[in-house]
Design an enzyme around this catalytic site. Structure first.
Site, PDB file in Angstrom:
ATOM      1  N   ARG A  16      -0.328  -9.211  13.324  1.00 35.39           N
ATOM      2  CA  ARG A  16      -0.801  -8.338  12.313  1.00 35.39           C
ATOM      3  C   ARG A  16      -1.549  -8.968  11.200  1.00 35.39           C
ATOM      4  NH1 ARG A  16       4.691  -5.610  10.407  1.00 35.39           N
ATOM      5  NH2 ARG A  16       3.393  -4.057   9.053  1.00 35.39           N
ATOM      6  N   ARG A  71      11.498  -6.348   4.273  1.00 26.99           N
ATOM      7  CA  ARG A  71      11.237  -4.930   4.326  1.00 26.99           C
ATOM      8  C   ARG A  71      12.383  -4.118   5.003  1.00 26.99           C
ATOM      9  NH1 ARG A  71       5.783  -2.162   5.233  1.00 26.99           N
ATOM     10  NH2 ARG A  71       6.089  -3.230   7.475  1.00 26.99           N
ATOM     11  N   LYS A  95       0.855  -1.184  -0.017  1.00 31.13           N
ATOM     12  CA  LYS A  95       0.096   0.062  -0.240  1.00 31.13           C
ATOM     13  C   LYS A  95       0.834   1.144  -0.134  1.00 31.13           C
ATOM     14  CE  LYS A  95      -1.955  -1.242   3.838  1.00 31.13           C
ATOM     15  NZ  LYS A  95      -1.170  -2.511   4.131  1.00 31.13           N
ATOM     16  N   ARG A 145      -9.205   0.777   9.532  1.00 32.56           N
ATOM     17  CA  ARG A 145      -8.813  -0.440   9.553  1.00 32.56           C
ATOM     18  C   ARG A 145      -9.813  -1.174  10.504  1.00 32.56           C
ATOM     19  NH1 ARG A 145      -3.063   0.327   8.904  1.00 32.56           N
ATOM     20  NH2 ARG A 145      -1.842  -1.318   9.651  1.00 32.56           N
ATOM     21  N   ARG A 151      12.009  -2.356  10.621  1.00 35.85           N
ATOM     22  CA  ARG A 151      10.800  -2.196  11.569  1.00 35.85           C
ATOM     23  C   ARG A 151      10.605  -3.131  12.490  1.00 35.85           C
ATOM     24  NH1 ARG A 151       5.628   0.017   7.900  1.00 35.85           N
ATOM     25  NH2 ARG A 151       4.606  -1.216   9.634  1.00 35.85           N
TER      26      ARG A 151
HETATM   27  P1  AP5 Z   1       4.989  -1.623   1.848  1.00 38.97           P
HETATM   28  O1  AP5 Z   1       4.647  -0.715   0.917  1.00 38.97           O
HETATM   29  O2  AP5 Z   1       5.777  -1.368   2.770  1.00 38.97           O
HETATM   30  O3  AP5 Z   1       3.754  -2.417   2.296  1.00 38.97           O
HETATM   31  P2  AP5 Z   1       2.279  -1.889   3.191  1.00 38.97           P
HETATM   32  O4  AP5 Z   1       1.160  -2.490   2.579  1.00 38.97           O
HETATM   33  O5  AP5 Z   1       2.263  -0.214   3.133  1.00 38.97           O
HETATM   34  O6  AP5 Z   1       2.621  -2.381   4.583  1.00 38.97           O
HETATM   35  P3  AP5 Z   1       2.881  -2.074   6.075  1.00 38.97           P
HETATM   36  O7  AP5 Z   1       3.193  -3.130   6.838  1.00 38.97           O
HETATM   37  O8  AP5 Z   1       3.218  -0.501   6.032  1.00 38.97           O
HETATM   38  O9  AP5 Z   1       1.113  -1.694   6.305  1.00 38.97           O
HETATM   39  P4  AP5 Z   1       0.543  -2.021   7.722  1.00 38.97           P
HETATM   40  O10 AP5 Z   1      -0.701  -1.693   7.154  1.00 38.97           O
HETATM   41  O11 AP5 Z   1       0.747  -2.883   8.408  1.00 38.97           O
HETATM   42  O12 AP5 Z   1       1.495  -0.949   8.502  1.00 38.97           O
HETATM   43  P5  AP5 Z   1       1.207   0.676   8.927  1.00 38.97           P
HETATM   44  O13 AP5 Z   1       2.309   1.459   8.735  1.00 38.97           O
HETATM   45  O14 AP5 Z   1       0.020   0.974   8.287  1.00 38.97           O
HETATM   46  O15 AP5 Z   1       5.550  -2.962   1.226  1.00 38.97           O
HETATM   47  C1  AP5 Z   1       6.002  -3.858   2.063  1.00 38.97           C
HETATM   48  C2  AP5 Z   1       7.312  -4.458   1.420  1.00 38.97           C
HETATM   49  O16 AP5 Z   1       7.350  -4.927   0.201  1.00 38.97           O
HETATM   50  C3  AP5 Z   1       8.575  -3.330   1.190  1.00 38.97           C
HETATM   51  O17 AP5 Z   1       9.864  -3.704   1.392  1.00 38.97           O
HETATM   52  C4  AP5 Z   1       8.434  -2.916  -0.328  1.00 38.97           C
HETATM   53  O18 AP5 Z   1       9.564  -2.427  -0.844  1.00 38.97           O
HETATM   54  C5  AP5 Z   1       8.149  -4.235  -0.984  1.00 38.97           C
HETATM   55  N1  AP5 Z   1       7.006  -4.244  -2.101  1.00 38.97           N
HETATM   56  C6  AP5 Z   1       6.014  -3.426  -2.159  1.00 38.97           C
HETATM   57  N2  AP5 Z   1       5.373  -3.740  -3.346  1.00 38.97           N
HETATM   58  C7  AP5 Z   1       6.296  -4.587  -3.813  1.00 38.97           C
HETATM   59  C8  AP5 Z   1       6.039  -5.308  -5.096  1.00 38.97           C
HETATM   60  N3  AP5 Z   1       4.801  -4.895  -5.998  1.00 38.97           N
HETATM   61  N4  AP5 Z   1       6.809  -6.102  -5.465  1.00 38.97           N
HETATM   62  C9  AP5 Z   1       7.902  -6.538  -4.794  1.00 38.97           C
HETATM   63  N5  AP5 Z   1       8.177  -6.075  -3.486  1.00 38.97           N
HETATM   64  C10 AP5 Z   1       7.131  -5.313  -3.033  1.00 38.97           C
HETATM   65  O19 AP5 Z   1       0.631   0.363  10.339  1.00 38.97           O
HETATM   66  C11 AP5 Z   1       1.610   0.224  11.547  1.00 38.97           C
HETATM   67  C12 AP5 Z   1       0.847  -0.003  12.770  1.00 38.97           C
HETATM   68  O20 AP5 Z   1       0.256   1.418  13.192  1.00 38.97           O
HETATM   69  C13 AP5 Z   1      -0.270  -0.864  12.755  1.00 38.97           C
HETATM   70  O21 AP5 Z   1       0.089  -2.018  12.980  1.00 38.97           O
HETATM   71  C14 AP5 Z   1      -1.101  -0.052  13.966  1.00 38.97           C
HETATM   72  O22 AP5 Z   1      -0.209  -0.460  15.383  1.00 38.97           O
HETATM   73  C15 AP5 Z   1      -0.663   1.359  13.859  1.00 38.97           C
HETATM   74  N6  AP5 Z   1      -2.061   1.730  12.938  1.00 38.97           N
HETATM   75  C16 AP5 Z   1      -1.789   2.329  11.539  1.00 38.97           C
HETATM   76  N7  AP5 Z   1      -2.781   2.637  11.127  1.00 38.97           N
HETATM   77  C17 AP5 Z   1      -3.821   2.322  12.139  1.00 38.97           C
HETATM   78  C18 AP5 Z   1      -5.235   2.432  12.272  1.00 38.97           C
HETATM   79  N8  AP5 Z   1      -6.086   2.908  11.024  1.00 38.97           N
HETATM   80  N9  AP5 Z   1      -5.941   1.949  13.413  1.00 38.97           N
HETATM   81  C19 AP5 Z   1      -5.277   1.407  14.246  1.00 38.97           C
HETATM   82  N10 AP5 Z   1      -4.026   1.447  14.425  1.00 38.97           N
HETATM   83  C20 AP5 Z   1      -3.207   1.764  13.331  1.00 38.97           C
END
Ligand code: AP5
Length: 209
Positions: free
Chosen positions: A166, A122, A13, A88, A155
């Site tokens: 997660r 990652r 994402k 979420r 991370r």
């Molecule tokens: P990446 O683009 O980083 O994936 P992502 O979907 O953004 O993953 P996240 O882990 O950041 O999402 P998340 O939803 O768990 O965490 P968030 O930060 O929102 O890609 C991942 C890897 O793959 C990278 O290495 C990239 O280079 C590679 N990649 C990407 N696309 C690729 C492709 N097409 N081909 C090959 N490789 C590829 O949230 C973190 C924490 O914050 C949560 O756990 C929670 O505690 C809190 N939080 C955040 N939002 C909320 C909410 N709304 N409510 C409550 N708690 C929240």
């Protein structure tokens, strides 16, 4: 355009959001990045959410909704935005509908095996937040960001036990949003398995660009 990026952790994402904001000239709002910045700054919010995030749990709805409500009231997002990682939970989605109208919800479709491969490799820049991958997208110099020279790190929530948690939390609390938005006619499915350039092209087609 006002978009939500919905999908499991590690679906890509954030990676697509960085490309999409350049194409659409709108802002990316990543709740995860906002929380990580608060943790790094050791602010009151950061101290409150650090342990929750490290354990792979969700921050409470009240805190998260208040944060997004405030962000969406700012001037720079009035022409559009991508909500990356929000909503979420069903209560977050219901609250959002009271303060913003969304045009489309992009649902990232990827099996658990793809998630594990991506999160396991990652690497993130501590300074600018750029996402690298140990296999698919390595920094040119080990441990150093190509874009800003910042330190590239793993991370805390990319440790194996947190990744499993997660995924569990995603299935229980976030996946129900797929039907929630499908029923509203807003959902657009994107196959998140291909490499980034192909996903960007599919995204453009799906957005009618
Ligand atoms: P990446 O683009 O980083 O994936 P992502 O979907 O953004 O993953 P996240 O882990 O950041 O999402 P998340 O939803 O768990 O965490 P968030 O930060 O929102 O890609 C991942 C890897 O793959 C990278 O290495 C990239 O280079 C590679 N990649 C990407 N696309 C690729 C492709 N097409 N081909 C090959 N490789 C590829 O949230 C973190 C924490 O914050 C949560 O756990 C929670 O505690 C809190 N939080 C955040 N939002 C909320 C909410 N709304 N409510 C409550 N708690 C929240």
């Amino acid at each position: 355009m006002k978009l939500i990026f919905l999908g499991p952790p590690g679906a890509g994402k954030g990676t697509l959001a960085v490309k999409a904001v350049e194409i659409l000239k709108i802002q990316q709002i990543s709740t995860g990045s906002i929380f990580r910045a608060a943790v790094a700054a050791e602010s009151t919010l950061g101290l409150k959410v650090k342990a929750i995030m490290d354990a792979g749990q969700l921050v409470d709805d009240e805190t998260t909704i208040a944060l997004v409500r405030e962000r969406l009231a700012m001037n720079d997002v009035q022409n559009g935005f991508i909500l990356d990682g929000f909503p979420r939970t069903i209560p977050q989605a219901q609250a959002l509908s009271e303060f913003s109208a969304i045009d489309k919800v992009v649902n990232f479709d990827i099996p658990d095996s793809g998630v594990l491969e991506r999160l396991g490799g990652r690497r993130v820049c501590r300074k600018c937040g750029f996402n690298f991958h140990a296999v698919f997208n390595k920094p040119k110099q080990e441990g150093i960001c190509d874009h800003c020279g910042g330190e590239v790190y793993i991370r805390d929530d990319d440790k194996p036990e947190a990744i499993q948690k997660r995924l569990e939390v995603y299935r229980e609390q976030t996946a129900p949003l797929i039907d929630f938005y499908r029923q509203k006619g807003l959902l657009v499915d994107i196959d998140a398995r291909p490499m980034v350039d192909e996903i960007v092209e599919n995204f453009k087609k799906a957005m009618g660009l």
